[in-house]
Design an enzyme around this catalytic site. Sequence first.
Site, mmCIF file in Angstrom:
data_model
loop_
_atom_site.group_PDB
_atom_site.id
_atom_site.type_symbol
_atom_site.label_atom_id
_atom_site.label_comp_id
_atom_site.label_asym_id
_atom_site.label_seq_id
_atom_site.Cartn_x
_atom_site.Cartn_y
_atom_site.Cartn_z
ATOM 1 N N THR A 113 0.846 -1.181 0.000
ATOM 2 C CA THR A 113 0.000 0.000 0.000
ATOM 3 C C THR A 113 0.887 1.238 0.000
ATOM 4 O OG1 THR A 113 -0.089 0.242 2.400
ATOM 5 C CG2 THR A 113 -1.666 -1.288 1.394
ATOM 6 N N SER A 115 1.113 3.280 2.332
ATOM 7 C CA SER A 115 1.618 3.546 3.675
ATOM 8 C C SER A 115 2.573 2.478 4.171
ATOM 9 C CB SER A 115 0.449 3.653 4.668
ATOM 10 O OG SER A 115 -0.282 2.442 4.706
ATOM 11 N N CYS A 116 2.579 1.311 3.537
ATOM 12 C CA CYS A 116 3.399 0.210 4.027
ATOM 13 C C CYS A 116 3.994 -0.545 2.866
ATOM 14 C CB CYS A 116 2.563 -0.739 4.888
ATOM 15 S SG CYS A 116 3.478 -2.180 5.458
ATOM 16 N N GLY A 117 5.316 -0.640 2.825
ATOM 17 C CA GLY A 117 5.971 -1.326 1.725
ATOM 18 C C GLY A 117 6.295 -2.772 2.001
ATOM 19 N N CYS A 119 3.964 -4.869 3.800
ATOM 20 C CA CYS A 119 2.749 -5.514 4.280
ATOM 21 C C CYS A 119 2.619 -6.910 3.685
ATOM 22 C CB CYS A 119 1.532 -4.682 3.910
ATOM 23 S SG CYS A 119 1.574 -3.018 4.610
#
Length: 277
Positions: A113, A115-117, A119
């Site tokens: 996402t 916001s998070c690489g 996840c």
Amino acid sequence: MLRIDLDAAADGRAQVRRQDTLAVEEPLEIRVGPAGPGRRRPLAVTMRTPGDDLDLAIGFLLTEGLIRSTDDVRTAQLCAGAETPNTYNVVDVVLAPGVPEPTTDPSRNFYTTSSCGVCGKASIEAIRTRSLFAVRDDPLTVPAEVLAALPDRLRAAQRAFDRTGGLHAAGLFTPAGELVVLREDVGRHNAVDKVIGWAVRERRLPLAGHLLLVSGRASFELTQKAWMAGVPLLAAVSAPSTLAAELAEEAGMTLVGFLRGPTMNVYAGAHRLADLD
């Protein structure tokens, strides 16, 4: 959109309808494989801000340890994909002869996402990638006064942020505080991958003698990406995580957090900050 300002009117509910500019967020599919028709398979999908997509894809492959240098990539091109109208949300990467084709398994889920690489990856060991570069031996030193001035320089160069207020930035600087390259994206990890991908395509790896500044916090993944590119100093305007500090110490990197005005916290590698008692 509807703008509400509770302090603007006596009744406390002033409302104005007006246009606003938002940061673009769209998926980018990265396909990787050897040359030949239909031989590239989807490897990753990341939510990103369009622009510098080739840098993003190549930086991602480098920081994930799937390529080692520019020479590992034969071609990289932006493709139309299957959408109508075309959004050009696919990057097709052809690997050079002899470069192993990446494989995926359930423990390495490459959907990310903005916001998070990392996840979906099963464990820290599954995402820990060893760098080719010995950043511990990098003799870089940066005056603390120079470092303190960099957030304002980064912010001044963020053109898209000025219009949207919703983008992260990553900037590569020299020890004298000169901005080498800046990239923006809705994802912190994407902004860093775009900077590193630029460096790969420009044949500038390792990024010895440089420092990387990020506009958000310093996570484990951003520290790992900096290490993979040979960056000896990572600075962030916000907080680091425990894993980021541990990885920086392990790699011999300098990690600076809460870089705001005249103050900063150094979590690893304080010897690279000059003029300190």
